[in-house]
Design an enzyme around this catalytic site. Structure first.
Site, PDB file in Angstrom:
ATOM      1  N   SER A 197      46.924  36.607  24.493  1.00  0.00           N
ATOM      2  CA  SER A 197      46.231  36.787  23.171  1.00  0.00           C
ATOM      3  C   SER A 197      45.355  35.533  22.413  1.00  0.00           C
ATOM      4  CB  SER A 197      46.979  37.332  22.366  1.00  0.00           C
ATOM      5  OG  SER A 197      47.813  38.602  23.041  1.00  0.00           O
ATOM      6  N   GLU A 252      50.440  40.149  35.884  1.00  0.00           N
ATOM      7  CA  GLU A 252      49.916  41.628  36.242  1.00  0.00           C
ATOM      8  C   GLU A 252      50.057  41.673  37.647  1.00  0.00           C
ATOM      9  OE1 GLU A 252      46.255  41.701  33.891  1.00  0.00           O
ATOM     10  OE2 GLU A 252      47.468  41.655  32.086  1.00  0.00           O
ATOM     11  N   HIS A 279      48.989  35.718  38.531  1.00  0.00           N
ATOM     12  CA  HIS A 279      49.174  36.363  37.264  1.00  0.00           C
ATOM     13  C   HIS A 279      50.095  37.173  37.031  1.00  0.00           C
ATOM     14  CE1 HIS A 279      47.566  38.558  33.918  1.00  0.00           C
ATOM     15  NE2 HIS A 279      46.512  37.760  33.427  1.00  0.00           N
ATOM     16  N   ASN A 325      39.505  35.577  32.126  1.00  0.00           N
ATOM     17  CA  ASN A 325      40.087  36.648  33.039  1.00  0.00           C
ATOM     18  C   ASN A 325      39.569  38.014  32.573  1.00  0.00           C
ATOM     19  OD1 ASN A 325      41.338  38.053  34.928  1.00  0.00           O
ATOM     20  ND2 ASN A 325      43.209  37.615  33.895  1.00  0.00           N
ATOM     21  N   TRP A 326      38.452  38.455  33.182  1.00  0.00           N
ATOM     22  CA  TRP A 326      37.827  39.725  32.941  1.00  0.00           C
ATOM     23  C   TRP A 326      38.742  40.920  33.279  1.00  0.00           C
ATOM     24  CZ3 TRP A 326      31.832  39.529  34.146  1.00  0.00           C
ATOM     25  CH2 TRP A 326      31.406  38.453  33.244  1.00  0.00           C
ATOM     26  N   LYS A 327      39.671  40.822  34.076  1.00  0.00           N
ATOM     27  CA  LYS A 327      40.525  41.840  34.683  1.00  0.00           C
ATOM     28  C   LYS A 327      39.676  42.882  35.229  1.00  0.00           C
ATOM     29  CE  LYS A 327      44.101  40.425  31.136  1.00  0.00           C
ATOM     30  NZ  LYS A 327      45.363  40.868  30.766  1.00  0.00           N
ATOM     31  N   GLU A 386      51.488  31.307  30.701  1.00  0.00           N
ATOM     32  CA  GLU A 386      50.991  32.770  30.171  1.00  0.00           C
ATOM     33  C   GLU A 386      52.327  33.405  29.634  1.00  0.00           C
ATOM     34  OE1 GLU A 386      46.624  33.791  30.893  1.00  0.00           O
ATOM     35  OE2 GLU A 386      47.794  34.704  32.309  1.00  0.00           O
ATOM     36  N   GLY A 409      47.916  40.371  26.296  1.00  0.00           N
ATOM     37  CA  GLY A 409      47.349  41.651  26.047  1.00  0.00           C
ATOM     38  C   GLY A 409      48.034  42.288  24.779  1.00  0.00           C
TER      39      GLY A 409
HETATM   40  C1  PEP Z   1      45.298  36.989  30.463  1.00  0.00           C
HETATM   41  O1  PEP Z   1      44.863  37.899  31.267  1.00  0.00           O
HETATM   42  O2  PEP Z   1      45.384  36.083  31.399  1.00  0.00           O
HETATM   43  C2  PEP Z   1      45.453  36.992  29.317  1.00  0.00           C
HETATM   44  C3  PEP Z   1      45.959  35.839  28.745  1.00  0.00           C
HETATM   45  O3  PEP Z   1      45.207  38.314  28.554  1.00  0.00           O
HETATM   46  P1  PEP Z   1      44.904  38.170  26.844  1.00  0.00           P
HETATM   47  O4  PEP Z   1      44.326  37.070  26.484  1.00  0.00           O
HETATM   48  O5  PEP Z   1      44.225  39.401  26.753  1.00  0.00           O
HETATM   49  O6  PEP Z   1      46.291  38.255  26.270  1.00  0.00           O
END
Ligand code: PEP
Length: 249
Positions: A213, A97, A95, A10-12, A167, A173
């Site tokens: 992470s 976010e 997600h 996931n490049w966000k 998640e 993050g």
């Molecule tokens: C994500 O954006 O779904 C995610 C798990 O981010 P990260 O790996 O940076 O924690």
């Protein structure tokens, strides 16, 4: 029962189209030998360039979001048909976010899941608890509620097309990875929840990812767990070297 194993990036809101071309070119090269499925989810404006470069390779392309209406006066949004027309196969839905910054509720997420399925996009349905919820011991109940509402009206047949990503919000993050045991017990409970909604066979066929992470050093241990079928990766998916190690884990 063999399940699809998937490493998803996931490049966000990272990577301009120019930067995206470089990253996907490197990734395609480095992930050539991956035995598992590999997916990248770039920002919308990067999709045409990424799709072009990933075409005919083992790297699949997904979007990070879409709107559940078919068309019309929804300024700033894109529809499932628009993504399909580009050649997008997957879409991340729910997600944390988007839940936090864009006020997406379980009901909105359910509308997106059903619309994605109707239009032939594969949903990567995200769920996960906050630190407070974990400390309050309501993780399992909370995630079961998220899953049950998100899957309202989804048939057994359609369920087999969905990928679920667990998640924990406190791990996204933050550099704070859930232990393999913590991640696996929630993924196993999600599978039990699917067995209760549908049946054991459907639950056993569903790909359940862990995200939070994930990095090149912890991926192999996490993915070796009984109920974890790969990862949804944020930060580490922006580095081709790291993501290819994860994709090959
Ligand atoms: C994500 O954006 O779904 C995610 C798990 O981010 P990260 O790996 O940076 O924690």
């Amino acid at each position: 029962m063999a399940r699809k194993i998937l490493a998803a990036g996931n490049w966000k809101m990272n990577m301009t189209p120019t930067e995206a071309k470089t990253l996907i070119t490197e990734l395609v090269e480095k992930c050539k030998g991956a035995k598992n499925d590999v997916l990248v989810c770039p920002p919308l404006v990067d999709l045409p360039a990424v799709l072009e470069i990933a075409k005919g390779t083992n790297v699949k392309v997904g979007a990070q979001n879409f709107y559940y209406m078919d068309k019309g006066a929804y300024t700033g949004e894109v529809s499932a048909d628009m993504l399909k027309d580009l050649g997008v196969e997957y879409v991340i839905i729910g997600h944390s976010e988007r839940r936090e910054y864009f006020s997406e509720t379980d009901e909105i997420i359910n509308k997106k899941v059903t619309k994605a399925l109707e239009k032939g996009l594969i949903p990567v349905l995200c769920c996960g608890e906050s630190l407070q919820q974990r400390e309050d011991n309501v993780t399992f109940d909370f995630i079961r509620t998220q899953i049950k509402i998100a899957l309202r009206g989804v048939s057994k047949e359609d369920m087999t097309k969905i990928v679920i990503a667990y998640e924990p919000i406190w791990a996204i993050g933050t550099g704070k990875v859930a232990t393999s045991e913590q991640a696996n017990e929630v993924c196993a409970d999600i599978r039990n929840c699917l067995a209760a909604i549908y049946d054991q066979e459907t639950a056993d066929r569903t790909t359940i990812l862990y995200g939070g992470s994930v990095n090149k050093d912890c991926a192999a241990e996490l993915f070796a767990m009984s109920d974890i079928d790969g990862g949804l990766v944020g930060g580490a998916s922006l580095k081709s070297e790291d993501f290819s190690i994860i994709a090959n884990a």
